[in-house]
Design a protein around this motif. Structure first.
Motif, PDB file in Angstrom:
ATOM      1  N   ASP A 182       0.827  -1.213   0.000  1.00  0.00           N
ATOM      2  CA  ASP A 182       0.000   0.000   0.000  1.00  0.00           C
ATOM      3  C   ASP A 182       0.863   1.267   0.000  1.00  0.00           C
ATOM      4  N   HIS A 183       2.040   1.187   0.606  1.00  0.00           N
ATOM      5  CA  HIS A 183       2.976   2.321   0.584  1.00  0.00           C
ATOM      6  C   HIS A 183       3.368   2.650  -0.853  1.00  0.00           C
ATOM      7  N   LEU A 184       3.616   1.610  -1.650  1.00  0.00           N
ATOM      8  CA  LEU A 184       4.004   1.823  -3.046  1.00  0.00           C
ATOM      9  C   LEU A 184       2.840   2.351  -3.868  1.00  0.00           C
ATOM     10  N   VAL A 185       1.661   1.810  -3.606  1.00  0.00           N
ATOM     11  CA  VAL A 185       0.472   2.271  -4.331  1.00  0.00           C
ATOM     12  C   VAL A 185       0.221   3.748  -4.034  1.00  0.00           C
ATOM     13  N   GLU A 186       0.343   4.139  -2.772  1.00  0.00           N
ATOM     14  CA  GLU A 186       0.129   5.544  -2.407  1.00  0.00           C
ATOM     15  C   GLU A 186       1.140   6.448  -3.110  1.00  0.00           C
ATOM     16  N   LEU A 187       2.367   5.992  -3.239  1.00  0.00           N
ATOM     17  CA  LEU A 187       3.415   6.778  -3.897  1.00  0.00           C
ATOM     18  C   LEU A 187       3.164   6.900  -5.398  1.00  0.00           C
ATOM     19  N   GLY A 188       2.530   5.881  -5.983  1.00  0.00           N
ATOM     20  CA  GLY A 188       2.271   5.876  -7.422  1.00  0.00           C
ATOM     21  C   GLY A 188       3.157   4.937  -8.215  1.00  0.00           C
ATOM     22  N   ILE A 189       3.788   3.998  -7.517  1.00  0.00           N
ATOM     23  CA  ILE A 189       4.703   3.045  -8.148  1.00  0.00           C
ATOM     24  C   ILE A 189       3.929   2.043  -8.999  1.00  0.00           C
ATOM     25  N   THR A 190       4.459   1.746 -10.192  1.00  0.00           N
ATOM     26  CA  THR A 190       3.824   0.764 -11.075  1.00  0.00           C
ATOM     27  C   THR A 190       4.771  -0.357 -11.510  1.00  0.00           C
ATOM     28  N   GLY A 191       5.961  -0.395 -10.925  1.00  0.00           N
ATOM     29  CA  GLY A 191       6.891  -1.479 -11.219  1.00  0.00           C
ATOM     30  C   GLY A 191       7.855  -1.690 -10.062  1.00  0.00           C
ATOM     31  N   ILE A 192       8.135  -2.943  -9.717  1.00  0.00           N
ATOM     32  CA  ILE A 192       9.133  -3.267  -8.689  1.00  0.00           C
ATOM     33  C   ILE A 192      10.290  -4.000  -9.343  1.00  0.00           C
ATOM     34  N   TYR A 193      11.496  -3.531  -9.061  1.00  0.00           N
ATOM     35  CA  TYR A 193      12.716  -4.246  -9.458  1.00  0.00           C
ATOM     36  C   TYR A 193      13.332  -4.829  -8.191  1.00  0.00           C
ATOM     37  N   MET A 474      14.579  -0.583   5.815  1.00  0.00           N
ATOM     38  CA  MET A 474      13.583   0.426   5.496  1.00  0.00           C
ATOM     39  C   MET A 474      12.996   1.006   6.779  1.00  0.00           C
ATOM     40  N   VAL A 475      12.842   2.321   6.795  1.00  0.00           N
ATOM     41  CA  VAL A 475      12.242   3.014   7.943  1.00  0.00           C
ATOM     42  C   VAL A 475      10.730   3.041   7.755  1.00  0.00           C
ATOM     43  N   TRP A 476      10.014   2.355   8.643  1.00  0.00           N
ATOM     44  CA  TRP A 476       8.560   2.297   8.524  1.00  0.00           C
ATOM     45  C   TRP A 476       7.829   3.177   9.532  1.00  0.00           C
ATOM     46  N   GLU A 477       8.514   3.642  10.572  1.00  0.00           N
ATOM     47  CA  GLU A 477       7.873   4.523  11.546  1.00  0.00           C
ATOM     48  C   GLU A 477       7.644   5.891  10.893  1.00  0.00           C
ATOM     49  N   LYS A 478       6.385   6.287  10.740  1.00  0.00           N
ATOM     50  CA  LYS A 478       6.080   7.512  10.004  1.00  0.00           C
ATOM     51  C   LYS A 478       6.678   8.754  10.663  1.00  0.00           C
ATOM     52  N   GLN A 480       9.491   8.978  11.789  1.00  0.00           N
ATOM     53  CA  GLN A 480      10.900   9.025  11.416  1.00  0.00           C
ATOM     54  C   GLN A 480      11.088   9.200   9.903  1.00  0.00           C
ATOM     55  N   GLN A 481       9.986   9.290   9.168  1.00  0.00           N
ATOM     56  CA  GLN A 481      10.043   9.481   7.724  1.00  0.00           C
ATOM     57  C   GLN A 481       9.905  10.960   7.379  1.00  0.00           C
ATOM     58  N   ASP A 482      10.512  11.341   6.267  1.00  0.00           N
ATOM     59  CA  ASP A 482      10.325  12.693   5.732  1.00  0.00           C
ATOM     60  C   ASP A 482       9.067  12.668   4.861  1.00  0.00           C
ATOM     61  N   ARG A 483       7.931  12.939   5.488  1.00  0.00           N
ATOM     62  CA  ARG A 483       6.660  12.847   4.771  1.00  0.00           C
ATOM     63  C   ARG A 483       6.488  13.994   3.778  1.00  0.00           C
ATOM     64  N   GLN A 484       7.138  15.114   4.014  1.00  0.00           N
ATOM     65  CA  GLN A 484       7.076  16.206   3.047  1.00  0.00           C
ATOM     66  C   GLN A 484       7.753  15.787   1.740  1.00  0.00           C
ATOM     67  N   LEU A 485       8.904  15.125   1.848  1.00  0.00           N
ATOM     68  CA  LEU A 485       9.585  14.634   0.652  1.00  0.00           C
ATOM     69  C   LEU A 485       8.736  13.569  -0.036  1.00  0.00           C
ATOM     70  N   PHE A 486       8.139  12.680   0.744  1.00  0.00           N
ATOM     71  CA  PHE A 486       7.263  11.648   0.188  1.00  0.00           C
ATOM     72  C   PHE A 486       6.134  12.290  -0.618  1.00  0.00           C
ATOM     73  N   ASP A 487       5.491  13.286  -0.057  1.00  0.00           N
ATOM     74  CA  ASP A 487       4.371  13.932  -0.747  1.00  0.00           C
ATOM     75  C   ASP A 487       4.836  14.645  -2.013  1.00  0.00           C
TER      76      ASP A 487
END
Length: 584
Positions: A182-193, A474-478, A480-487
């Protein structure tokens, strides 16, 4: 006229079929040497009164570097075949350039001209169409998420309890990926390598033990099948990493050679110099680099070839994967890769074949081997300019203009554009922890031609130096994440998906660069849409005059503000500021 700088070759990236009707023709000349170039062209069999019939069309300057200008034209020959030359005009001279050199007057005979014999549909470079609109996310499985502790290898450490090392394990697995899709879907990812998932000794898995088995620490084949289905249900394609240049130390055939030496039936599976084998210090057999635990496979051997090709087919047919990324691809013979393509495309015609090559890769991109390569010339230029600020704006434009003219357009459209990976420091570290530079990197990457890839965790501000530092959990604690960069990244991916000119449907052209202010201006355009990008890669405010915006009303895509320009087209930029003006 600097004739020595004028160059054309009637193949590869200078003359190619873009589609079943269209030829792309490119010629190089000295920087600022010519006023214009016209393409003189015609059918080789059309004559009148003893003279060859030809037409002329103006070519567009498609880019410039420090030494050269590039000129481009798209042409649709009526009968799919063409003879052609170039009328080159400087301030004082006018020459016609042909395969046989320069003529003061154009020849009446077609024989001296360059030849495109015939445009065959089956010769058009064909990569999977879906790749053009894909945004990739690279996952190092051991460090993305531990979803099932029951398959943890012995000695597994609590998640992120210490720094990553070359030999420690944190239990990352397939279930951990499923849990966080769901994290990838929210970001808009359509392929995993995925980096390698097959049975191996190390945490990175590039030392394969068995190409037909999944490493137990990641789960079993049923879990992997569930992962593929879960990805596909979310519109996410899956690409696996194939290490066919070398095996691991514990690969059964190599172990057999170590045990039986010259009596082993597998001795011809590798490039062995002499017996007994020396596995300490510098090995006496070919390896990846000089790593004794990664013996190089002999892909000319029929048994090796069949084994690896069966593995390539198996994971597509049994699990429905969507592509292969090929490790150390340039050190494997071309014959093998041609066979590989036949096998892969017969199993899944729209599978994506991506080679890891760090330099000019035209020999692998003729349509008979790879669909694309990892675009490290793009990576290096972007990192040197935006992240490290080690080159100026003009140097950056020179590098990227060379990148754009290195391959045909239909190759560029599927080039794998990464900023960092498991092999490099992370972009935040490369940018000296300056998040503004990272934002510029993402803006440029996600508005450039090709298929972009984000390395796991970069989108939330993870940092890390060279391997193993770049392979942290991977940092999963929100908190501790840069949510501004994510957005911010999420918004750019949304623009790439919803605004055609922003994404891969728009042609790319630099408009200006200023090395004193480190500002660049470029344009993305389709027949119906134009976007002007203005970027300031400097810690100082800057002003840039953009004549293309004169008397234009625009929508700025990051803020959604409506901005109207009249005669004054000066754009004021804050330090590390940026604008994306969509002309209305």
């Amino acid at each position: 006229m600097n004739k020595a700088a004028i160059y054309h070759r009637p193949k590869n990236n200078f003359a190619y079929a873009y589609d079943e009707e269209t030829l792309h023709i490119i010629i190089q000349s000295g920087r600022d040497d010519l006023l214009s170039i016209d393409l003189i062209y015609g059918d080789p069999y059309q004559w009148e009164n003893g003279s060859w019939l030809s037409n002329a069309v103006s070519m567009e300057k498609s880019g410039s570097t420090e030494l050269h200008d590039y000129w481009f034209v798209a042409i649709k020959p009526e009968y799919r075949r063409m003879r052609y030359g170039f009328r080159c005009v400087s301030k004082t001279e006018n020459w016609t350039y042909t395969e046989r050199g320069f003529y003061k007057e154009p020849p009446n005979d077609s024989a001296p001209f360059f030849c495109f014999p015939y445009l065959h549909a089956q010769d058009v470079f064909q990569a999977p169409a879906w790749v053009k609109d894909t945004v990739w996310y690279q996952i190092f499985p051991e460090r993305f998420g531990n979803g099932d502790s029951s398959n943890d290898p012995e000695g597994t450490l609590p998640w992120a309890s210490t720094k990553p090392a070359t030999d420690n394990f944190f239990g990352g697995d397939f279930q951990g990926v499923i849990d966080h899709l769901d994290h990838l879907v929210e970001l808009g990812i359509t392929g995993i390598y995925f980096t390698p998932i097959f049975k191996a000794y190390s945490n990175h898995k590039y030392d394969t033990i068995d190409y037909m088995e999944i490493d137990p620490q990641f789960g079993d084949k049923e879990t992997f099948r569930n992962l593929i289905k879960a990805c596909h249900n979310r519109g996410i394609r899956v690409m696996l990493d194939a290490v066919f240049n070398h095996s691991g130390y514990y690969f059964m055939p190599f172990q057999d050679v170590l045990e039986k030496q010259e009596r082993s039936e597998y001795k011809d599976w590798f490039h062995l110099w002499e017996f007994p084998l020396e596995t300490e210090d510098v090995p006496n057999y070919d390896t990846f680099g000089f790593v004794p635990s990664m013996p190089k496979l002999n892909t000319a051997n029929v048994e090796v070839r069949n084994y690896l090709l069966e593995a390539a087919r198996y994971w597509i047919e049994e699990f429905d994967i969507d592509g292969w990324r090929l490790d150390v691809a340039n050190e494997v013979d071309h014959v093998f890769w041609r066979d590989f393509r036949e096998v892969v495309k017969s199993a899944k015609p729209d599978a994506y074949i991506l080679g890891e090559i760090w330099h000019d890769s035209m020999p692998w991109l003729q349509g008979d081997q790879f669909d694309a390569v990892m675009n490290y010339p793009f990576t290096n230029g972007a990192i040197e300019f935006f992240a490290k600020q080690a080159i100026n704006a003009n140097d950056f434009v020179n590098i990227l203009t060379d990148v754009l003219h290195m391959y045909p357009a239909n190759v560029n459209e599927v080039s794998f554009n990464l900023l960092d990976s498991h092999d490099t420091p992370r972009i935040l570290t490369l940018a000296n922890n300056n998040r503004q530079r990272v934002k510029l990197l993402y803006l440029f990457q996600l508005s450039f031609i090709g298929t972009p890839c984000i390395y796991y965790g970069d989108e939330v501000g993870m940092a890390g130096d060279e391997d193993p530092g770049c392979r942290a959990c991977m940092v999963w604690e929100k908190d501790q994440q840069d949510r501004q960069l994510f957005d911010f990244v999420k918004h750019l991916i949304h623009l790439r998906r919803t605004v055609p000119a922003f994404g891969n449907k728009g042609s790319f052209r630099f408009l200006s660069a200023d090395s004193l202010t480190n500002t660049i201006v470029y344009k993305k355009s389709t027949q119906d849409e134009q976007i002007i990008f203005v970027l300031n890669n400097s810690e100082k405010s800057s002003k840039v005059s953009v004549s293309e915006l004169e008397n234009k009303t625009t929508k700025e895509l990051i803020t959604n503000n409506r901005v109207t320009f009249e005669e004054d087209t000066v754009v004021n930029l804050e330090p590390y500021g940026y604008y994306c003006f969509r002309i209305l």
